[in-house]
Design a protein around this motif. Structure first.
Motif, PDB file in Angstrom:
ATOM      1  N   MET A 145      35.577   4.662 -47.767  1.00  0.00           N
ATOM      2  CA  MET A 145      36.360   3.550 -48.302  1.00  0.00           C
ATOM      3  C   MET A 145      35.945   3.207 -49.719  1.00  0.00           C
ATOM      4  O   MET A 145      36.768   2.769 -50.534  1.00  0.00           O
ATOM      5  CB  MET A 145      36.246   2.343 -47.366  1.00  0.00           C
ATOM      6  CG  MET A 145      36.888   2.586 -46.003  1.00  0.00           C
ATOM      7  SD  MET A 145      36.830   1.172 -44.887  1.00  0.00           S
ATOM      8  CE  MET A 145      38.148   0.172 -45.542  1.00  0.00           C
ATOM      9  N   GLU A 146      34.683   3.436 -50.038  1.00  0.00           N
ATOM     10  CA  GLU A 146      34.231   3.236 -51.422  1.00  0.00           C
ATOM     11  C   GLU A 146      34.846   4.274 -52.345  1.00  0.00           C
ATOM     12  O   GLU A 146      35.340   3.937 -53.432  1.00  0.00           O
ATOM     13  CB  GLU A 146      32.703   3.316 -51.482  1.00  0.00           C
ATOM     14  CG  GLU A 146      31.995   2.097 -50.936  1.00  0.00           C
ATOM     15  CD  GLU A 146      30.487   2.264 -50.931  1.00  0.00           C
ATOM     16  OE1 GLU A 146      29.781   1.243 -50.857  1.00  0.00           O
ATOM     17  OE2 GLU A 146      30.009   3.420 -50.983  1.00  0.00           O
ATOM     18  N   ILE A 147      34.836   5.536 -51.934  1.00  0.00           N
ATOM     19  CA  ILE A 147      35.381   6.600 -52.766  1.00  0.00           C
ATOM     20  C   ILE A 147      36.861   6.358 -53.046  1.00  0.00           C
ATOM     21  O   ILE A 147      37.342   6.551 -54.165  1.00  0.00           O
ATOM     22  CB  ILE A 147      35.174   7.972 -52.085  1.00  0.00           C
ATOM     23  CG1 ILE A 147      33.687   8.329 -52.048  1.00  0.00           C
ATOM     24  CG2 ILE A 147      35.968   9.072 -52.802  1.00  0.00           C
ATOM     25  CD1 ILE A 147      33.355   9.520 -51.175  1.00  0.00           C
ATOM     26  N   GLY A 148      37.597   5.919 -52.031  1.00  0.00           N
ATOM     27  CA  GLY A 148      39.033   5.707 -52.178  1.00  0.00           C
ATOM     28  C   GLY A 148      39.435   4.328 -52.642  1.00  0.00           C
ATOM     29  O   GLY A 148      40.636   4.048 -52.755  1.00  0.00           O
ATOM     30  N   ASP A 149      38.474   3.440 -52.909  1.00  0.00           N
ATOM     31  CA  ASP A 149      38.776   2.061 -53.328  1.00  0.00           C
ATOM     32  C   ASP A 149      39.777   1.428 -52.362  1.00  0.00           C
ATOM     33  O   ASP A 149      40.856   0.967 -52.745  1.00  0.00           O
ATOM     34  CB  ASP A 149      39.343   2.033 -54.751  1.00  0.00           C
ATOM     35  CG  ASP A 149      38.374   2.619 -55.770  1.00  0.00           C
ATOM     36  OD1 ASP A 149      37.212   2.213 -55.775  1.00  0.00           O
ATOM     37  OD2 ASP A 149      38.789   3.507 -56.545  1.00  0.00           O
ATOM     38  N   ALA A 151      42.131  -0.666 -50.303  1.00  0.00           N
ATOM     39  CA  ALA A 151      42.727  -1.988 -50.492  1.00  0.00           C
ATOM     40  C   ALA A 151      43.043  -2.654 -49.166  1.00  0.00           C
ATOM     41  O   ALA A 151      43.043  -3.887 -49.067  1.00  0.00           O
ATOM     42  CB  ALA A 151      44.001  -1.871 -51.326  1.00  0.00           C
ATOM     43  N   ALA A 152      43.347  -1.848 -48.145  1.00  0.00           N
ATOM     44  CA  ALA A 152      43.710  -2.394 -46.838  1.00  0.00           C
ATOM     45  C   ALA A 152      43.215  -1.474 -45.745  1.00  0.00           C
ATOM     46  O   ALA A 152      43.001  -0.277 -45.960  1.00  0.00           O
ATOM     47  CB  ALA A 152      45.221  -2.575 -46.736  1.00  0.00           C
ATOM     48  N   LEU A 153      43.041  -2.051 -44.556  1.00  0.00           N
ATOM     49  CA  LEU A 153      42.582  -1.302 -43.389  1.00  0.00           C
ATOM     50  C   LEU A 153      43.325  -1.794 -42.167  1.00  0.00           C
ATOM     51  O   LEU A 153      43.509  -3.001 -41.979  1.00  0.00           O
ATOM     52  CB  LEU A 153      41.071  -1.506 -43.182  1.00  0.00           C
ATOM     53  CG  LEU A 153      40.465  -0.971 -41.871  1.00  0.00           C
ATOM     54  CD1 LEU A 153      40.480   0.559 -41.860  1.00  0.00           C
ATOM     55  CD2 LEU A 153      39.050  -1.504 -41.670  1.00  0.00           C
ATOM     56  N   ILE A 154      43.772  -0.855 -41.327  1.00  0.00           N
ATOM     57  CA  ILE A 154      44.309  -1.206 -40.021  1.00  0.00           C
ATOM     58  C   ILE A 154      43.376  -0.626 -38.968  1.00  0.00           C
ATOM     59  O   ILE A 154      43.030   0.556 -38.998  1.00  0.00           O
ATOM     60  CB  ILE A 154      45.757  -0.704 -39.832  1.00  0.00           C
ATOM     61  CG1 ILE A 154      46.233  -0.981 -38.410  1.00  0.00           C
ATOM     62  CG2 ILE A 154      45.910   0.752 -40.200  1.00  0.00           C
ATOM     63  CD1 ILE A 154      47.707  -0.693 -38.180  1.00  0.00           C
ATOM     64  N   THR A 155      42.942  -1.479 -38.034  1.00  0.00           N
ATOM     65  CA  THR A 155      41.993  -1.057 -37.019  1.00  0.00           C
ATOM     66  C   THR A 155      42.150  -1.968 -35.798  1.00  0.00           C
ATOM     67  O   THR A 155      43.056  -2.817 -35.758  1.00  0.00           O
ATOM     68  CB  THR A 155      40.551  -1.078 -37.573  1.00  0.00           C
ATOM     69  OG1 THR A 155      39.653  -0.522 -36.607  1.00  0.00           O
ATOM     70  CG2 THR A 155      40.097  -2.489 -37.929  1.00  0.00           C
ATOM     71  N   ALA A 169      31.379  -6.854 -46.663  1.00  0.00           N
ATOM     72  CA  ALA A 169      30.934  -7.466 -47.920  1.00  0.00           C
ATOM     73  C   ALA A 169      30.599  -6.412 -48.975  1.00  0.00           C
ATOM     74  O   ALA A 169      30.558  -6.714 -50.169  1.00  0.00           O
ATOM     75  CB  ALA A 169      29.721  -8.352 -47.662  1.00  0.00           C
ATOM     76  N   LYS A 170      30.365  -5.171 -48.537  1.00  0.00           N
ATOM     77  CA  LYS A 170      30.033  -4.092 -49.471  1.00  0.00           C
ATOM     78  C   LYS A 170      31.281  -3.381 -50.002  1.00  0.00           C
ATOM     79  O   LYS A 170      31.154  -2.399 -50.737  1.00  0.00           O
ATOM     80  CB  LYS A 170      29.120  -3.080 -48.775  1.00  0.00           C
ATOM     81  CG  LYS A 170      27.816  -3.689 -48.259  1.00  0.00           C
ATOM     82  CD  LYS A 170      26.997  -2.662 -47.494  1.00  0.00           C
ATOM     83  CE  LYS A 170      25.739  -3.287 -46.924  1.00  0.00           C
ATOM     84  NZ  LYS A 170      24.958  -2.296 -46.133  1.00  0.00           N
ATOM     85  N   LEU A 171      32.448  -3.858 -49.601  1.00  0.00           N
ATOM     86  CA  LEU A 171      33.709  -3.225 -49.998  1.00  0.00           C
ATOM     87  C   LEU A 171      34.567  -4.243 -50.748  1.00  0.00           C
ATOM     88  O   LEU A 171      35.526  -4.789 -50.213  1.00  0.00           O
ATOM     89  CB  LEU A 171      34.444  -2.705 -48.755  1.00  0.00           C
ATOM     90  CG  LEU A 171      33.691  -1.643 -47.941  1.00  0.00           C
ATOM     91  CD1 LEU A 171      34.347  -1.441 -46.588  1.00  0.00           C
ATOM     92  CD2 LEU A 171      33.630  -0.331 -48.719  1.00  0.00           C
ATOM     93  N   PRO A 172      34.226  -4.525 -52.000  1.00  0.00           N
ATOM     94  CA  PRO A 172      34.913  -5.591 -52.735  1.00  0.00           C
ATOM     95  C   PRO A 172      36.396  -5.341 -52.959  1.00  0.00           C
ATOM     96  O   PRO A 172      37.171  -6.283 -53.131  1.00  0.00           O
ATOM     97  CB  PRO A 172      34.157  -5.649 -54.069  1.00  0.00           C
ATOM     98  CG  PRO A 172      33.506  -4.306 -54.200  1.00  0.00           C
ATOM     99  CD  PRO A 172      33.173  -3.883 -52.810  1.00  0.00           C
TER     100      PRO A 172
END
Length: 581
Positions: A145-149, A151-155, A169-172
């Motif tokens: 998720m850091e590499i791809g920046d 913006a949204a997640l479905i889970t 918190a580590k994924l601004p």
């Protein structure tokens, strides 16, 4: 000893989508392939429009697009019109929450219907879909998720609490999290949003070179690579689904791959829908009786699965298959790792047709080499290149790349760039991407041979090649020989350093039930391999294991076997299934 060839009857050849390989290949052009799929004005297109909307516009909205089978066995059908409705709603939700064109939307889900709706709805909105394995832990999720920046997640609520909550918190860049089954912290419950969202949405016309998909593939060392695919990739997905998998409108099609793996997206969503088939999606994991029951009950016409699953079916014995009938099954294919010859032959004996192996990579985006429906199958071969694909065997030196034209000479499998689903980048890693291309070739990193008839044969990854006493030994050849023994279920072969020979061949073997890991069996297997391969190629040592380390796509991880053997760092094992060392 020559491997058997399974010859196709004339009626099978004539009925195939591509009855004559040479003639079709000679007349083929990618421009014509693109013209076969509906697009917007000015050359714009969108994968989701090709997969769903155009079929509804053409009057096929009542056809079942997706049949989802829950773990309980209960089935839910979605017609093309219903799939259009739900993907439109999801696209409207993304727009309403401020997700912009080109931003990345990640999915961390099992094989649930929401995953398929999210994939298509994301692309409709002009955003980029990025699937993650639901078995990932927090660290591989965070790194991707850091590499791809993201913006949204479905889970789901369970996966969010276990794997995402502690790293959020580590994924601004992560602004929105949609939960399929609830609401936790600052997340959104997707179900009520879907109920109130508008079912009307104008699919976003995209430039063919706009990013559509971001897949991750693990490197031998270092961080995972983010492989970029664009909307024009749909041209390859559509054509290869029709030619390599022989898909036809109205077919019932089952791809067993999880969309967390590229096959589960390219051939578990895009190829079948663009060819207007009915997709079967089973939420449950592998089970012999369930799988045979599904093939029979659902009337599957085309089945695409992995060598690991085929070997597990073989391990269960012929009686399990004989308890069912499969009168509608027309074509079976395999991908994920090379398919051993005995599995091809077993398929022919058990189902009355062989499994058709094919070859491609996350980087190629689609099938590049295949055994086609109309073509005689040489058991153990990858087949021949797709129309529009120029493949070769090359030697790579510091002075350049030289094509090897001699039959059965071993070298690196390479492709001429330019097909529509070719990766456009490793995200944020231009130098790493550039190293894949040299002197007009895409270098696959796989070693292969091409025989006098134009069939390609997999040898191994270039870094898996074993050099023993002056011999170059491909692990797949040794694995295939050992797999012919009735006691063997799975094999992984590596080279182990040796003072005299440089390396010796060592095999890790998982046995079928009813066979004990004895010293006598070890000697019997070594003798079996020596008889098949000769003493220079046969393994010098065999270790028995209950399970072998595999990725979720079914590839046996030879590099991990070697790392454990030599006490080296294991590298990225985020795609590893559980195994017993």
């Amino acid at each position: 000893m020559p491997l058997p060839t399974i010859e196709k009857a004339a009626r099978v050849r004539d009925a195939a989508n591509m009855p004559d390989y040479d003639a079709y290949r000679a007349d083929f052009s990618w421009q014509d392939a693109k013209a076969n799929i509906a697009s917007f004005a000015d050359g714009k297109l969108n994968i989701a429009h090709v997969a769903v909307d155009r079929h509804v516009l053409a009057g096929h909205g009542d056809q079942i697009a997706l049949r989802w089978i829950a773990k309980s066995g209960e089935g839910t059908d979605f017609t093309y019109a219903e799939l259009q409705d739900r993907t439109n709603r999801f696209a409207n939700i993304l727009k309403a929450r401020g997700i912009k064109k080109g931003e990345r939307v990640y999915a961390l889900l099992g094989r649930v219907s929401e995953l398929y709706i999210a994939a298509l709805g994301t692309m409709k909105a002009g955003a980029v879909f990025c699937p993650l394995f639901s078995a990932f832990g927090p660290e591989p999720i965070q790194s991707r998720m850091e590499i791809g920046d993201a913006a949204a997640l479905i889970t789901s609520t369970r996966l969010y609490k276990r794997k995402v909550q502690g790293i959020r918190a580590k994924l601004p860049a992560l602004r929105e999290i949609f939960l399929t089954d609830g609401e936790v912290d600052e997340t959104l419950h997707l179900a009520p949003l879907m109920e109130t969202a508008s079912p009307a949405f104008d699919t976003t016309p995209m430039d063919p070179e706009d990013m559509a998909l971001l897949h991750f593939t693990s490197g031998t060392t270092g961080k995972p690579k983010g492989v970029v695919h664009v909307h024009e990739a749909v041209v390859t997905h559509n054509m290869t689904g029709r030619i390599a998998l022989d898909l036809r409108p109205g077919d019932v099609y089952w791809c067993t791959a999880d969309p967390g793996w590229v096959t589960g997206t390219s051939y578990g969503i895009i190829a079948p829908l663009t060819n207007r088939t009915t997709m079967i999606v089973d939420e449950a994991e592998f089970d012999v009786e369930r799988w045979y029951g599904s093939l029979e009950r659902e009337g599957v016409n085309v089945w695409y699965t992995a060598p690991t699953a085929i070997r597990m079916l073989m391990k269960a014995g012929a009686d399990a298959a004989r308890a069912h009938t499969f009168p509608k099954l027309r074509f079976m294919a395999s991908v994920g790792e090379p398919l051993n010859p005995e599995a091809v032959i077993w398929g022919n004996e058990t189902f009355g047709m062989p499994f058709h192996d094919n070859w491609w990579q996350t980087e190629t985006g689609g099938i590049m080499i295949a055994n086609f429906a109309s073509m005689d199958v040489k058991a153990g071969s990858m087949g021949k290149p797709l129309p529009g694909i120029d493949a070769g065997i090359v030697e790579v030196t510091e002075h350049g790349v030289r094509e090897i034209t001699e039959p059965s000479a071993m070298g690196e499998l390479a492709l001429r760039p330019g097909w529509p689903s070719m990766m456009r980048a490793y995200l944020h890693e231009d130098e790493r991407y550039a190293k894949c291309f040299r002197d007009g070739w895409y270098l696959s990193g796989d070693l292969a041979m091409r025989d006098a008839d134009g069939y390609f044969w997999f040898v191994g990854r270039s870094n898996d090649l074993i050099k023993s006493a002056g011999h170059l030994i491909g692990p797949f050849e040794v694995e295939s020989a050992l797999m012919e023994h009735p006691a063997v279920a799975e094999v992984g072969v590596i080279g182990v350093p040796d003072e005299t020979s440089g390396e010796i061949v060592k095999a890790y073997v998982a046995l079928k039930s009813g066979h004990g890991a004895t010293e006598d069996l070890k000697l019997e297997l070594i003798g079996h391999a020596r008889k098949k391969l000769g003493p220079a190629v046969a393994p010098k040592d065999i270790a028995f294991r209950t399970n072998l380390p595999k990725t979720r796509s079914g590839k046996i991880m030879r590099r991990l076997l070697k790392a454990r053997e030599l006490g080296l760092p294991e590298g990225d094992i985020s795609t590893l299934e559980s195994d017993e060392q």
